[in-house]
Design an enzyme around this catalytic site. Structure first.
Site, PDB file in Angstrom:
ATOM      1  N   ASP A 112       1.222  -1.347  -5.756  1.00  0.00           N
ATOM      2  CA  ASP A 112       0.908  -1.177  -4.334  1.00  0.00           C
ATOM      3  C   ASP A 112       1.871  -1.617  -3.377  1.00  0.00           C
ATOM      4  OD1 ASP A 112      -1.974  -1.305  -2.790  1.00  0.00           O
ATOM      5  OD2 ASP A 112      -0.682  -2.808  -1.523  1.00  0.00           O
ATOM      6  N   LYS A 165      -7.833  -6.646  -7.154  1.00  0.00           N
ATOM      7  CA  LYS A 165      -6.683  -6.534  -6.344  1.00  0.00           C
ATOM      8  C   LYS A 165      -5.729  -7.877  -6.625  1.00  0.00           C
ATOM      9  CE  LYS A 165      -4.388  -3.333  -3.868  1.00  0.00           C
ATOM     10  NZ  LYS A 165      -4.759  -1.960  -3.731  1.00  0.00           N
ATOM     11  N   ASN A 191       6.084   4.872  -1.263  1.00  0.00           N
ATOM     12  CA  ASN A 191       5.778   5.857  -2.198  1.00  0.00           C
ATOM     13  C   ASN A 191       4.549   6.754  -1.701  1.00  0.00           C
ATOM     14  OD1 ASN A 191       3.037   5.642  -4.360  1.00  0.00           O
ATOM     15  ND2 ASN A 191       4.953   6.452  -5.180  1.00  0.00           N
ATOM     16  N   VAL A 192       3.846   5.964  -0.896  1.00  0.00           N
ATOM     17  CA  VAL A 192       2.523   7.053  -0.407  1.00  0.00           C
ATOM     18  C   VAL A 192       3.124   7.933   0.634  1.00  0.00           C
ATOM     19  CG1 VAL A 192       0.248   6.668   0.891  1.00  0.00           C
ATOM     20  CG2 VAL A 192       0.778   4.863  -1.163  1.00  0.00           C
ATOM     21  N   GLY A 219       5.226   5.037   7.778  1.00  0.00           N
ATOM     22  CA  GLY A 219       5.560   4.516   6.519  1.00  0.00           C
ATOM     23  C   GLY A 219       6.608   5.366   5.828  1.00  0.00           C
ATOM     24  N   PHE A 220       7.534   4.663   4.897  1.00  0.00           N
ATOM     25  CA  PHE A 220       8.417   5.387   4.175  1.00  0.00           C
ATOM     26  C   PHE A 220       8.455   4.937   2.570  1.00  0.00           C
ATOM     27  CE2 PHE A 220      12.086   2.400   3.514  1.00  0.00           C
ATOM     28  CZ  PHE A 220      11.562   1.477   4.304  1.00  0.00           C
TER      29      PHE A 220
HETATM   30  O1  2IT Z   1      -4.793   1.073  -3.153  1.00  0.00           O
HETATM   31  C1  2IT Z   1      -4.621   1.451  -4.067  1.00  0.00           C
HETATM   32  O2  2IT Z   1      -5.892   2.258  -4.554  1.00  0.00           O
HETATM   33  C2  2IT Z   1      -3.657   1.155  -5.190  1.00  0.00           C
HETATM   34  N1  2IT Z   1      -2.908   0.402  -4.795  1.00  0.00           N
HETATM   35  C3  2IT Z   1      -3.780   2.095  -6.302  1.00  0.00           C
HETATM   36  C4  2IT Z   1      -4.570   1.060  -7.656  1.00  0.00           C
HETATM   37  C5  2IT Z   1      -4.405   1.655  -8.812  1.00  0.00           C
HETATM   38  O3  2IT Z   1      -4.968   0.912  -9.825  1.00  0.00           O
HETATM   39  O4  2IT Z   1      -3.744   2.684  -9.289  1.00  0.00           O
END
Ligand code: 2IT
Length: 439
Positions: A158, A118, A232-233, A229-230
């Site tokens: 992210d 990360k 991408n996820v 949230g609003f």
């Molecule tokens: O938390 C996650 O799994 C992501 N932000 C995506 C990580 C990725 O390498 O696609």
């Protein structure tokens, strides 16, 4: 745990994530004396490497700005380091270590050969111009590029990092190495990105929820859903939930939440993108745009009575009191889509009350799984159709669910998804580490 707390005092998110996994795997760990002999836990909880650097860039007023950048390369026992980059004012080493640790087990669950990592910065994209974002992304990569590579470490997005930021970072990376190696996922489709990568985290989460419901002999059609949230996820989750016939009645931002009793539709889901693109990080304007909806400033959606709760915002966004409210209101299923969205108190309450609850590392693994598929497409210099990617995503989420059942089934019939996911991920990484010797 005691020695880790002494070594890393105050890293509360990191210690929280490690404690959860260690408690889950204690029994299987004790069944394998060879793990103890090889100090597998001690090796697994420390990142392989942490790179930290100063990112200096120039804002639109010509002022020099400084931020801190990080990359935590956590574990590459099963494949190259893989995981997103977060740009948010709150970013610190504890948060990135927790995310990298979680990513290691999540990636193991995907069935694809990816290690865990990360990265990120305390840079806040809020209110920044497009040019400022570009200059920051370029400066960030100038500091980090030497540590990356298609078989070494492959970043993605992210919180605060979407297609635009990935494009700017990959552009600078490609210029510096002078090779188009696809060392980033979440790229635009025109330069090596995968179909469905933007949708994959939310879509995968709903495929996982479908598996959970199937086991309960329930159907998603007609269920009410609270989403937080609003970004991408939340966007991907709202879209797939709606397509499957559920009714999404909330979204939220740092400023509060929106209750929309009529449920989200295509227009409203598209509007989430507009809200996000505005860069203001607020959801309040939704209530002005769509009559019948209501804005609750400073509150969280978990006070609403719903069938399904999907935290899709950030870590520790659902606490013990929120869990009590959801359970008291008869929630049937809670699936964490954010990473570590629930506090330990919330998880304890769900498990004590036998509420069906699944953790982020299982539920949200569709995002990084699709990233793995993007790496494969780049390596074979091909791009697959959306149908092909979607079929693979379905298979992967079903497999993750099966792994949770295999390791999480309790004698009384309750399925402890948290335990199942932690043990399945742990066993894969531990076995790979054992076979590669003491390194
Ligand atoms: O938390 C996650 O799994 C992501 N932000 C995506 C990580 C990725 O390498 O696609």
């Amino acid at each position: 745990m005691n020695s880790l707390e002494a070594k890393h005092p105050g890293e509360k998110e990191y210690l929280q994530a490690v404690r959860e996994v260690l408690l889950s795997v204690a029994d299987v760990y004790n069944e394998h004396p060879e793990f103890e002999k090889n100090r597998i836990i001690e090796r697994m909880v420390e990142p392989d490497r942490i790179v930290t650097f100063r990112v200096t860039w120039i804002d639109d007023n010509g002022e020099v700005q400084n931020n801190i950048g990080y990359r935590v390369q956590f574990n590459n026992a099963i494949g190259p380091y893989k995981g997103g980059i977060r740009f948010h004012a709150s970013v610190n080493l504890s948060i990135l270590k927790f995310l990298g640790f979680e990513q290691t087990f999540k990636n193991a669950l995907t069935t694809l050969p990816m290690g865990g990592a990360k990265g990120g910065s305390d840079f806040s994209p809020r209110g920044k111009s497009d040019r400022e974002i570009m200059r920051f992304c370029q400066a960030f990569i100038m500091c980090l590029w030497k540590n990356l590579g298609p078989d070494r470490d492959v970043p993605a997005g992210d919180i605060g990092v979407g297609g635009r930021e990935v494009g700017y970072m990959y552009g600078m990376y490609k210029k510096l190495v002078d090779e188009h190696t696809g060392t980033f996922t979440g790229k635009g489709f025109d330069f090596g990105g995968s179909r469905l990568r933007p949708e994959a985290t939310g879509f995968g989460a709903l495929y996982f929820v479908e598996n959970m419901l199937r086991r309960m002999n329930k159907d998603i059609k007609g269920k009410t859903v609270a989403i937080s949230g609003f970004g991408n996820v939340a966007w991907g989750a709202a879209m797939k939930a709606t397509q499957l016939g559920a009714k999404v009645i909330t979204i939220s931002g740092p400023d509060g939440y929106i209750l929309d009793p009529a449920g989200l539709d295509d227009e409203k889901i598209n509007y989430m993108l507009e809200l996000r693109a505005s860069g203001n990080d607020i959801v309040a304007p939704y209530a002005e745009k769509f009559p019948g909806s209501q804005f609750f400033p400073g509150r969280k959606p978990w006070e609403q009575k719903v069938n399904i709760a999907l935290p899709c915002a950030t870590q520790n966004e659902l606490n013990g009191d929120d869990a009590k409210m959801l359970v008291d209101n008869g929630v049937e299923l809670v699936a964490e889509v954010s990473n570590m969205g629930c506090t330990p108190e919330a998880i304890d309450h769900f498990i004590e009350t036998k509420t069906v609850y699944a953790p982020g590392k299982a539920v949200n693994a569709g995002g990084v799984a699709c990233s793995g598929l993007e790496m494969t497409q780049d390596a074979e210099h091909l791009q697959w159709s959306a149908e092909e990617v979607d079929a693979k995503l379905h298979q992967i989420m079903a497999s993750i669910h099966e792994q949770c059942v295999r390791y999480g089934q309790q004698p009384d019939g309750y399925l402890n998804y948290m335990k199942g996911a932690n043990i399945a991920g742990f066993m894969k990484v531990a076995t790979a580490m054992m076979q590669q010797g003491v390194i």
